[in-house]
Design an enzyme around this catalytic site. Structure first.
Site, PDB file in Angstrom:
ATOM      1  N   TRP A   1      -9.382   5.721  -0.391  1.00 18.66           N
ATOM      2  CA  TRP A   1      -9.798   6.470  -1.567  1.00 18.66           C
ATOM      3  C   TRP A   1      -8.829   6.139  -2.707  1.00 18.66           C
ATOM      4  O   TRP A   1      -7.741   5.625  -2.500  1.00 18.66           O
ATOM      5  CB  TRP A   1      -9.863   7.968  -1.311  1.00 18.66           C
TER       6      TRP A   1
ATOM      7  N   ARG B   1      -0.165   4.562   3.092  1.00 23.33           N
ATOM      8  CA  ARG B   1      -0.229   4.176   4.503  1.00 23.33           C
ATOM      9  C   ARG B   1      -0.004   5.346   5.447  1.00 23.33           C
ATOM     10  O   ARG B   1      -0.126   5.181   6.667  1.00 23.33           O
ATOM     11  CB  ARG B   1       0.834   3.101   4.781  1.00 23.33           C
TER      12      ARG B   1
ATOM     13  N   CYS C   1       0.849  -1.203   0.000  1.00 18.04           N
ATOM     14  CA  CYS C   1       0.000   0.000   0.000  1.00 18.04           C
ATOM     15  C   CYS C   1       0.880   1.247   0.000  1.00 18.04           C
ATOM     16  O   CYS C   1       1.784   1.381   0.831  1.00 18.04           O
ATOM     17  CB  CYS C   1      -0.927   0.007   1.212  1.00 18.04           C
TER      18      CYS C   1
ATOM     19  N   GLU D   1      -4.914   3.843 -10.388  1.00 19.91           N
ATOM     20  CA  GLU D   1      -5.659   2.604 -10.188  1.00 19.91           C
ATOM     21  C   GLU D   1      -6.828   2.519 -11.160  1.00 19.91           C
ATOM     22  O   GLU D   1      -7.171   1.432 -11.638  1.00 19.91           O
ATOM     23  CB  GLU D   1      -6.169   2.533  -8.745  1.00 19.91           C
TER      24      GLU D   1
END
Length: 1476
Positions: free
Chosen positions: A446, A272, A269, A451
């Site tokens: 979000w 973070r 991720c 992505e």
């Protein structure tokens, strides 16, 4: 390179493989035992043994030369013990990092240590052999002594742009470094779904204990409570649960910490940095798929943020942990919002190709797609509860926030009709926390723009929109080799543009990369490392243009964590149909019911803990903040799990684990926090900026000033980003500079530490409208908190909660305690101990009144007294104070007033002197479970309670009036009392104009006479609070004795209206014909009538912001008219002691001093000796200049007192004499003692005086002959050199114009500027209006005499405050200064009424939105912008507003102009929305 490594490990009971490895031995000697396989979860696996390692020794038995059978025999013997010492060699890869010293080993057991072991030294081998020989027969040899562990070397990672190298030591805490399946021969880090070798499906009890112990330790380390009794107690509870049930239950705080840490540890991720702000929804109580769906809908609604649509919030919903593989809770969707993928007859795909298989399965489960299929049909949610059948649920379109995709430059793109959802919710991961596996824990944050644009829309296996985008852009797909890159950029530009246009949260990949770099750097500072998967962290486009591309990263796994798990769709297909509950046998069903019944019983006990936790903190000096905090506790208790703490007793280390923090705080003195809030403030400042704590420890108010953030060392961390907060401040606008200052500081600190403000700061002015302000703020705050968590606020009960009170006929009672007879209060013992317990102050001391003297002339209409208190009988370690500190005195009420009150109460059941115990009904209005109310420390009489503990002189609060209305018998009285109990303007006027005591209230509403239950007053009256006085003596001059200066207060209230009824009696004290009843200050009058030798309960309060400079050469300027001189008397006494101490030191050390050499008469030294300040003071005392005479009466030849010869100092005049006229400066020219004369006595002090900085005193009174306090003490201090000058201002001297201390400052402007530039400390003590005017005059002096601009002068004084050089001890609006009281009161009342009427109704409200016009006045007020007015105190000083700037006049006539902007330390008024 090869390195020997020795480990001590627990061994399993498996005789074939006690170490958990498979060995391969060669046939030729010497045998080499090579590890060819490590069994997962075995001892060797936990200790980091890898394939290829060579075993050379087990339990000091060499095995490298043994045959295969011999090695087997050693292993067999090894399995009979509990531990084994194994030496192995790892070749070619260098040393394996051991566990750092002081840290737990990789398997979490602090008893087991892994370390490097070089080849044994000869001495160590010999020692081990001796111990082995000494072992008793039949027992296994003892393990070799363990050398101290060697700290593992960290692994370095380099940033190739900056060249910065960071060392990762956190990697050694990972259960296994290569836990992703990588080994020495290959790396599978780029696999999409790698199989974790060390992740077990189930744990046995011992393994579960190990995992749980490690997690519990992590949690208590995080909240800074490791090793505490609370930690040990919780750990024992967990281990006990595991022993009995095989599992355990996490508290909500532990669960929240585990969820946030799982995100923090997620190596793939990039976002973070927001891990602390993750909102956790505990749904572990659900048992059906329907309940799961309801929880997911609430999750989606919360993330969509209905209160602020588009501002996406990160959250996780946690469903029950899996009891076993057959009873799992699963969410089948990989994301709980997904688009369907349909196979078309021509072999194509409509929609998302990644979800074609899942779409078919959902259709098979019963879902019916829409008749008109599109590429963006939202799939239903498939849920599986407790291993049961999967069930299909469709989401309401209203709950799905979608964004139509448009392009800012290509309108053709809009015709594609594309859209995407706003919330990316990952729902198919397993979350592991402390050995517990939560198979259903949907998590959402979000979107990152890439992505959607690069992966979802651009990937060929997904929507594959790059070619269509290129066609819209009219790119040549054949000749343009970079058409894909161009199309990809524009596709992402369209996504970013669309989300920003709709106001939906989204982040671009460059910002995300920069945020991750900040997070990574912070993690290396906080934890010593950061796991990260470079393949996933680097965005799918603009690779080397992002910062993360050039940063080396280490991939390892920590616990808690998110893990991949097998797709339930695959399981379903494999099993065709999951096992339903109907297939269970009766025995299996019974076992399952029993098991879940036990778990439900445990979960039901945690229901309150499952609710959102809200901590309410208060800091108070008088108890009002605590009262409001308790009202908040009752209100928020309807929707939250609340706790109430005083800031002083709150364990600050827990604040990072809180969810909601509400603070109610008052402000003490010159912006100081209350004494029970100082530590909390220091903790916040230390967390905000650790390097600033040196100053914070010295003076916390210096740090909490309006400009403190400008010089504060900045810290980029946000340790409180997981909490939500709101603050309400109590204060008085009589202190305009420091109004609610502490509350503003707490609000600002919590915000800068990362907290999220759920409601704006509230302010309550004790001069007007405080009660109503708090009620409105509390309701709005409760509504905001409920809206944030999507809870129903149900404000219908907020009014009764804030208005209703705990007292009732069936709620409280007085129980008589049997005794031999009446117990008058005079015979009751140890009141000081009782006060300590009642007020929760363990340091209340019993001082003895030794002396009382009046400081003003007998003809003075005012009375100021000096009291000398003796502390010699108190514990020495509790009598500590410095000049400038305060003494807080607990008074008694007037006995006459107490008798009047007792005459008006209903004492038919309880006598005034009967010993009683206050009890409350534990079951409320119903039942009879009576418990003792701990308000008082013991049984006492009603008379004693009123005399010592309860405040019967302060006007009753609206809450108490509402209760009194239930006691009244006349309808008119009930109506009038209820009108006042609403706490609105009518109550404020009544309270201020008449300030009635409880006796006067009962007389005012005469039907209360003889009806009021004493139980009501004993349970509801506020406690009688202590009063603060500045200490007027130095602890060095008279140890054990403390002087305080007290103005005896008495005043008349306004005349009361004529009685409307004949039977209405007037007050016990008949009013003056033109004035109201006469009131007396409780404490000052009690001390004025107290007999010598009486006990005075009191305690010391440190005023760290008003101490003398630590460097004695620092100049001191003191301004204190009237009783403001009190602390300065202690200052000059301290200075006289310092000078005397230095002179004595010079005498002992042999330094030359000035002897008193006679100019005539016989030779030889005088009996008077050296001219020390003490000797001069003694001589002066003999002359009658001082109030204290020395014990020795004969001091010289003939026992005659010394005589002083005074003379004018040449060429120097001063206009500051007592009479206010001009006179020369007088100095002691000579002193005669008997027949000897001592010339130039004043010069003899210079050798001592030069070692101390000058002290200047500006003192003011009305008339010199009548009101000059400590007149002789000032002269003596000046005579002895302690005071350089004192400037006397007389405001009522006959025949002279009014003169105030401000005027004296102007006449000495040059001297003041010189001293300030020399680093002088400036002290002000007195009335708030005087202190404000002194500040303005100081501005004016700096402008006129130091060539500064107005703003430069203000900055100069601000820097003095920040550097602890400007000190204020302000006692606010006193009852003696009626004109000041009226001025502030009028201003506050005008502000309140105007704001509620004109501002919110007349000024441009018609042009405001409709919803604004529909609000109530207090609601309108709370929503208006703020304009700051730095208000002057005289009528000519009223501020003026010109456009967006404000001006206030200075005494010089200049105007200080500043932008009209909000300020935390200024009086605030609200303006209309269009005039902000």
């Amino acid at each position: 390179m090869s390195t020997a490594r020795q480990i001590v490990l627990d061994i399993s009971k498996d005789a074939n493989s006690p170490l958990g490895v498979k060995l391969k031995t060669s046939k030729n000697l010497p045998t080499k035992c090579r590890v060819v396989e490590v069994f997962p979860g075995s001892p060797a696996d936990r200790y980091g043994v890898s394939n290829g390692d060579l075993l050379v020794r087990i339990n000091d038995q060499e095995i490298r030369y043994l045959t295969k059978e011999g090695v087997g025999e050693v292993l067999k013997n090894c399995s009979e013990s509990t531990q084994a010492t194994v030496t192995l060699i790892r070749e070619g890869s260098g040393p394996v990092p051991p566990v750092p010293a002081g840290q737990e080993p990789v398997n979490g057991d602090p008893r087991k240590q892994v370390r490097f072991q070089p080849e044994k030294k000869q001495a160590e081998k010999k020692q081990q052999a001796e111990k082995k020989q000494q072992a008793p027969a039949g027992q296994p040899p003892q393990a070799s002594p363990q050398p101290s562990p060697v700290r593992a070397p960290p692994v370095g990672v380099v940033n190739f742009v900056t060249g910065v190298r960071m060392n990762d030591a956190l990697i050694h805490k990972a259960p296994k470094v290569l836990s992703s399946g990588c080994n020495d021969r290959m790396c599978i880090g780029s696999q999409m779904f790698p199989k974790r070798r060390n992740l077990k499906k189930t744990y046995n009890k011992e393994e579960m204990k190990e995992q749980a112990e490690d997690f519990i330790k992590q949690y208590y380390v995080f909240i800074k409570s490791e090793g505490t009794p609370e930690h040990q107690k919780r750990l024992s509870e967990v281990l006990k649960d595991i022993d009995s049930t095989g599992t355990y239950h996490l508290t909500f705080k532990e669960l929240s910490f585990g969820c946030r840490t799982s995100w923090r540890n997620a190596p793939r991720c990039i976002n973070r940095i927001q891990w602390r702000k993750l909102e956790v929804f505990d749904s572990r109580e659900v048992r059906t798929a329907e309940e799961m769906f309801g929880a997911m809908v609430r999750h989606i609604q919360f993330c969509s943020n209905t209160a602020n649509p588009g501002v996406i919030r990160s959250a996780i919903t946690v469903f029950p942990a899996a009891a076993d593989e057959d009873h799992e809770y699963r969410v089948w969707n990989s994301q709980f919002i997904k688009y369907a993928g349909y196979s078309t007859p021509d072999g194509g795909i409509l929609g998302d190709p990644a979800d074609v298989e899942f779409t078919d399965a959902v259709v098979e489960l019963g879902w019916k797609p829409p008749e008109r299929k599109t590429a963006f049909d939202v799939l239903p949610v498939v849920l599986q509860a407790n291993g049961g059948q999967p069930q299909v649920f469709e989401l309401d379109p209203k709950d799905i926030l979608e964004v139509p995709l448009t392009h800012p430059k290509y309108p053709e793109f809009d015709n594609l009709g594309m859209k995407w959802y706003a919330i990316p919710g990952v729902s198919n991961l397993l979350m592991e926390i402390g050995g517990l596996k939560f198979t259903a824990a949907p998590f959402s944050g979000w979107y990152l723009v890439t992505e959607i644009g690069a992966r979802d829309l651009g990937d060929p296996q997904r929507y594959n929109m790059l070619e269509k985008m290129a066609q819209i852009m009219k790119l040549d797909l054949k000749s343009d080799q970079l058409w894909k890159d161009k199309a990809l950029v524009e596709l992402n530009a369209a996504v970013l543009h669309s989300y920003n246009k709709k106001g939906v949260s989204i982040m671009d990949h460059h910002s995300a990369s920069e945020g991750f770099m900040n997070f990574m750097e912070q993690e290396y500072r906080d934890r010593g490392g950061c796991p990260a998967d470079w393949v996933w962290i680097v965005p799918p486009m603009s690779g080397s243009a992002t910062k993360v591309f050039h940063q080396e990263m280490l991939l390892y796994h920590l616990s808690p964590s998110f893990e991949y798990q097998e797709d339930p769709l695959v399981q379903w297909k494999r099993a065709k149909r999951p096992k339903s509950q109907s297939d269970e046998s009766a025995r299996d069903k019974f076992k399952r019911v029993v098991r879940w019944a036990a778990r439900l019983a445990r979960i039901m006990q945690e229901q309150m803990k499952k609710r959102r936790h809200c901590t309410i903190l208060y800091a108070t000096e008088t108890g009002r903040s605590e009262t409001y905090a308790r009202m908040l506790l009752k209100l928020f208790g309807h929707a939250f799990n609340c706790e109430l703490h005083c800031m002083e007793s709150y364990p600050f280390q827990k604040i990072q684990g809180e969810e909601i923090v509400l603070a109610v705080a008052s402000t003490f003195g010159s912006g100081e926090p209350p004494s029970n809030g100082e530590d909390f403030a220091r903790h916040l400042v230390k967390m905000r900026a650790p390097l600033y704590m040196e100053k914070a420890n010295r003076r916390i108010s210096t740090v909490l000033n309006p400009n403190w953030g400008q010089s504060l060392e900045k810290d980029k961390t946000f340790p409180l980003s997981s909490i939500k907060f709101a603050v309400f401040g109590l204060g008085s606008r009589a202190y305009p500079d420091t109004f609610c200052a502490f509350a503003h500081s707490v609000d600002k600190l919590l915000d800068e530490l990362g907290g999220e403000r759920i409601h704006q700061l509230g302010e309550g002015d004790e001069l007007c409208g405080q009660e109503e302000s708090f009620r409105d703020w509390a309701k709005n705050c409760y509504s905001s908190a409920c809206s944030y968590y999507n809870l129903d606020p149900n404000l219908d009960h907020s009014g009764p909660i804030l208005d209703a009170h705990k007292w009732g006929d069936s709620r409280f009672r007085l129980r008589r305690v049997e005794s031999a007879g009446p117990a008058p209060c005079e015979t009751l013992r140890n009141t000081v101990t009782d006060l300590s317990q009642v007020h929760n102050r363990p340091t209340i001391l019993a001082a003895v009144l030794r002396e009382r003297s009046k400081l003003q002339a007998p003809e003075s209409p005012r009375s100021t007294i000096k009291l000398v208190l003796d502390f010699k009988g108190c514990p020495g370690d509790q009598v500590h104070y410095q000049p400038g500190d305060h003494l807080s005195v607990f008074p008694e009420n007037s006995q006459a007033l107490v008798e009047d009150l007792l005459d008006r109460l209903n004492l038919s059941a309880i006598g005034p002197d009967d010993l009683v115990v206050l009890e409350y009904n534990k079951n409320g209005e119903q039942g009879s479970d009576w418990m003792e109310e701990k308000r008082f420390s013991r049984a006492l009489s009603v008379r004693e309670a009123f005399m010592h503990f309860l405040d019967i002189t302060t006007p009753p609060t609206p809450q108490l009036l509402a209760l009194l209305a239930t006691q009244a018998k006349r309808h008119e009285d009930i109506i009038d009392i209820q009108a006042l109990s609403r706490g609105e303007a009518e109550y404020e006027e009544w309270k201020y104009n008449y300030y009635p005591t409880m006796v006067e209230v009962i007389d005012w509403f005469y039907s209360l006479h003889g009806q009021v239950d004493p139980c009501l007053l004993l349970s509801q009256l506020p406690l009688l609070q202590s009063r603060y006085y500045s200490i007027s003596s130095s602890p060095k001059t008279n140890p054990g004795l403390v002087d305080i200066t007290v103005a005896v207060v008495s005043y008349h209230t306004k005349p009361q209206p004529e009685a409307p009824r004949k039977e209405l009696k007037r007050f016990s004290i008949h009013p003056h014909p033109s004035k109201g009843p006469k009131h007396f200050g409780v404490c000052s009058n009690w001390m004025n009538r107290l007999s010598i030798g009486s006990t005075v309960p009191c305690f010391f309060r440190k005023a760290a912001n008003f101490h003398m400079p630590t460097e004695p050469t620092t100049p001191i300027i003191m301004v204190g008219p009237g009783t403001g001189i009190a602390p300065f008397r202690a200052f000059w006494e301290e200075r006289m002691h310092q000078m005397e101490k230095l002179r004595r030191y010079q005498m002992r050390s042999g330094e030359p001093v000035s002897p008193l050499t006679p100019s005539g008469g016989g030779g030889g030294p005088s009996k008077l000796g050296v001219a020390t300040p003490f000797n001069l003071m003694r001589a002066a005392s003999e002359m009658g200049l001082g109030q204290h005479r020395p014990e020795r009466k004969s001091m010289g030849p003939g026992n005659r007192p010394p005589t002083f010869v005074f003379g004018e100092e040449p060429g120097n005049h001063d206009d500051d004499n007592d009479e206010g006229g001009k006179s020369p400066k007088i100095r002691v020219r000579s002193m005669s003692l008997g027949d000897r004369s001592y010339p130039a006595v004043s010069d003899m002090l210079q050798s001592t005086r030069k070692d101390f900085g000058p002290m200047h005193l500006f003192f003011g009174c009305r008339q010199s002959r009548v009101d000059h306090l400590y007149k002789e003490d000032m002269r003596k201090a000046q005579l002895l050199g302690a005071l350089d000058q004192f400037h006397l201002a007389l405001s009522r001297e006959e025949g002279q114009p009014k003169m105030y201390v401000q005027d004296k400052m102007k006449s000495s402007a040059d001297t003041l500027v010189k001293l300030l530039f020399e680093g002088a400390h400036f002290y002000v003590c007195g009335d708030v209006s005087m202190a404000r005017d002194v500040l303005y005059v100081l501005y004016d002096i700096l402008v006129k005499n130091a060539a500064m601009t107005i703003l430069e002068a203000k900055e100069f004084v601000d820097s003095m405050k920040e550097n602890d050089m400007y000190h204020e001890d302000i006692f606010g609006v006193t009852l003696k200064t009626a004109e000041v009281t009226d001025r502030y009161r009028t201003a506050a009342r005008r502000t309140w009424s105007v704001l509620l009427s004109k501002t919110t109704d007349d000024l441009d409200v018609r042009s405001s939105p409709k919803h604004f016009r529909k609000l109530s006045r207090p609601q309108k007020l709370s929503r208006l912008p703020t304009v700051t007015l730095l208000c002057g105190h005289d009528t000519p000083g009223t501020p003026e507003i010109h456009g967006n700037r404000m001006q206030f006049p200075l005494p010089s006539g200049r105007k200080l102009s500043q932008p009209a902007r909000p300020s935390h330390h200024a009086a605030k008024v609200r303006a209309s929305p269009t005039h902000s």
